[in-house]
Design a protein around this motif. Sequence first.
Motif, short mmCIF file in Angstrom:
data_model
loop_
_atom_site.label_atom_id
_atom_site.label_comp_id
_atom_site.label_asym_id
_atom_site.label_seq_id
_atom_site.Cartn_x
_atom_site.Cartn_y
_atom_site.Cartn_z
N LEU A 146 -59.23 -9.61 -16.66
CA LEU A 146 -60.42 -9.09 -17.16
C LEU A 146 -59.94 -8.08 -18.24
CD1 LEU A 146 -62.69 -8.33 -14.05
CD2 LEU A 146 -62.95 -10.16 -15.89
N PHE A 147 -58.64 -7.31 -17.88
CA PHE A 147 -58.40 -6.37 -18.99
C PHE A 147 -57.78 -7.40 -20.29
CE2 PHE A 147 -55.45 -3.68 -20.83
CZ PHE A 147 -55.91 -2.22 -20.91
N LYS A 148 -56.99 -8.08 -20.31
CA LYS A 148 -56.73 -8.82 -21.22
C LYS A 148 -57.80 -9.41 -22.22
CE LYS A 148 -53.23 -12.06 -22.87
NZ LYS A 148 -51.98 -12.87 -22.68
N LYS A 149 -58.68 -10.03 -21.35
CA LYS A 149 -59.80 -10.46 -22.22
C LYS A 149 -60.58 -9.64 -22.84
CE LYS A 149 -62.43 -14.50 -20.53
NZ LYS A 149 -63.22 -15.08 -19.57
N ALA A 150 -60.84 -8.43 -22.24
CA ALA A 150 -61.68 -7.40 -22.87
C ALA A 150 -60.93 -6.72 -24.02
CB ALA A 150 -61.93 -6.11 -22.00
N ILE A 151 -59.55 -6.20 -23.86
CA ILE A 151 -58.73 -5.52 -24.77
C ILE A 151 -58.00 -6.52 -25.83
CG2 ILE A 151 -56.94 -3.98 -25.00
CD1 ILE A 151 -59.36 -2.72 -23.91
N GLY A 152 -57.71 -7.68 -25.32
CA GLY A 152 -56.80 -8.49 -25.99
C GLY A 152 -55.41 -8.62 -25.89
N GLU A 153 -54.76 -7.72 -25.03
CA GLU A 153 -53.24 -7.94 -24.82
C GLU A 153 -53.22 -7.40 -23.30
OE1 GLU A 153 -51.46 -5.29 -27.53
OE2 GLU A 153 -52.60 -3.30 -26.86
N SER A 154 -52.17 -7.61 -22.71
CA SER A 154 -51.87 -7.27 -21.34
C SER A 154 -51.93 -5.97 -20.88
CB SER A 154 -50.66 -8.00 -20.78
OG SER A 154 -49.71 -7.25 -21.42
N ILE A 155 -52.22 -5.35 -19.57
CA ILE A 155 -52.20 -4.08 -19.54
C ILE A 155 -50.77 -3.50 -19.90
CG2 ILE A 155 -51.53 -4.34 -16.95
CD1 ILE A 155 -53.85 -1.98 -16.66
N ILE A 156 -49.69 -4.27 -19.64
CA ILE A 156 -48.34 -3.56 -19.89
C ILE A 156 -48.23 -3.21 -21.46
CG2 ILE A 156 -45.87 -4.20 -19.66
CD1 ILE A 156 -47.22 -3.68 -16.86
N LYS A 157 -48.57 -4.38 -22.08
CA LYS A 157 -48.42 -4.13 -23.66
C LYS A 157 -49.23 -3.06 -24.15
CE LYS A 157 -46.87 -8.68 -25.38
NZ LYS A 157 -47.05 -9.85 -26.26
N TYR A 158 -50.34 -3.11 -23.53
CA TYR A 158 -51.48 -1.79 -23.87
C TYR A 158 -50.97 -0.43 -23.58
CZ TYR A 158 -55.54 1.14 -24.34
OH TYR A 158 -56.44 1.92 -24.66
N ARG A 159 -50.22 -0.48 -22.36
CA ARG A 159 -49.61 0.78 -21.87
C ARG A 159 -48.50 1.14 -22.69
NH1 ARG A 159 -46.25 0.30 -16.95
NH2 ARG A 159 -44.77 -0.75 -18.48
N ASN A 160 -47.56 0.29 -23.10
CA ASN A 160 -46.40 0.47 -23.94
C ASN A 160 -47.11 0.80 -25.27
OD1 ASN A 160 -44.63 0.17 -21.96
ND2 ASN A 160 -44.16 -1.89 -22.57
N SER A 161 -47.69 0.24 -25.89
CA SER A 161 -48.41 0.59 -27.23
C SER A 161 -48.85 2.33 -27.19
CB SER A 161 -49.60 -0.18 -27.67
OG SER A 161 -49.18 -1.54 -27.70
N LEU A 162 -49.56 2.50 -26.17
CA LEU A 162 -49.83 3.93 -25.93
C LEU A 162 -48.78 4.87 -25.97
CD1 LEU A 162 -53.06 3.91 -23.44
CD2 LEU A 162 -53.15 4.25 -25.89
N ARG A 163 -47.59 4.34 -25.04
CA ARG A 163 -46.40 5.07 -25.15
C ARG A 163 -45.78 5.30 -26.63
NH1 ARG A 163 -43.57 2.83 -19.70
NH2 ARG A 163 -45.09 4.04 -18.15
N ILE A 164 -45.73 4.09 -27.20
CA ILE A 164 -45.32 4.23 -28.73
C ILE A 164 -46.00 5.05 -29.63
CG2 ILE A 164 -44.83 2.74 -30.50
CD1 ILE A 164 -42.62 2.35 -28.72
N GLU A 165 -47.16 5.15 -29.61
CA GLU A 165 -48.03 6.23 -30.23
C GLU A 165 -47.69 7.40 -29.90
OE1 GLU A 165 -50.01 5.42 -33.06
OE2 GLU A 165 -49.06 3.47 -32.48
N HIS A 166 -47.56 7.77 -28.55
CA HIS A 166 -47.32 9.00 -28.24
C HIS A 166 -45.77 9.34 -28.65
CE1 HIS A 166 -47.37 12.86 -25.77
NE2 HIS A 166 -46.05 12.47 -25.26
N ALA A 167 -44.97 8.50 -28.61
CA ALA A 167 -43.55 8.79 -29.14
C ALA A 167 -43.49 9.10 -30.52
CB ALA A 167 -42.79 7.59 -28.81
N LYS A 168 -44.33 8.34 -31.37
CA LYS A 168 -44.40 8.78 -32.94
C LYS A 168 -44.89 10.23 -33.00
CE LYS A 168 -45.87 4.06 -34.63
NZ LYS A 168 -46.87 3.43 -35.01
N PHE A 169 -45.98 10.36 -32.23
CA PHE A 169 -46.39 11.70 -32.46
C PHE A 169 -45.44 12.99 -32.17
CE2 PHE A 169 -48.32 15.70 -30.33
CZ PHE A 169 -48.98 15.93 -31.27
N LEU A 170 -44.50 12.66 -31.06
CA LEU A 170 -43.52 13.55 -30.79
C LEU A 170 -42.38 13.60 -31.75
CD1 LEU A 170 -43.18 12.98 -26.84
CD2 LEU A 170 -44.46 15.04 -27.85
N LEU A 171 -42.28 12.43 -32.34
CA LEU A 171 -41.15 12.27 -33.37
C LEU A 171 -41.48 13.18 -34.83
CD1 LEU A 171 -40.06 8.71 -32.87
CD2 LEU A 171 -38.66 10.61 -32.50
#
Length: 71
Positions: A1-26
């Motif tokens: 359901l998550f992939k259908k709604a968001i367009g990517e797996s929950i793991i990829k979505y989580r890692n995308s959020l982590r990368i965005e947070h990393a960019k902010f910290l950098l």
Amino acid sequence: LFKKAIGESIIKYRNSLRIEHAKFLLITTDMHIEEVAFESGFSDKFYFTRYFTKRTGVSPLRFRKVEHGNV
């Protein structure tokens, strides 16, 4: 359901959020890359660096230099 709604797996979505947070910290802190990795939810700084580079096209260090205008 998550992939259908968001367009990517929950793991990829989580890692995308982590990368965005990393960019902010950098951009906003002087934390070491290892600290940024751990603060962003990555347990291995080498994996973080490889994943960050794959997702953004530049290493975390290069990203920081470019964003701070220190090219």
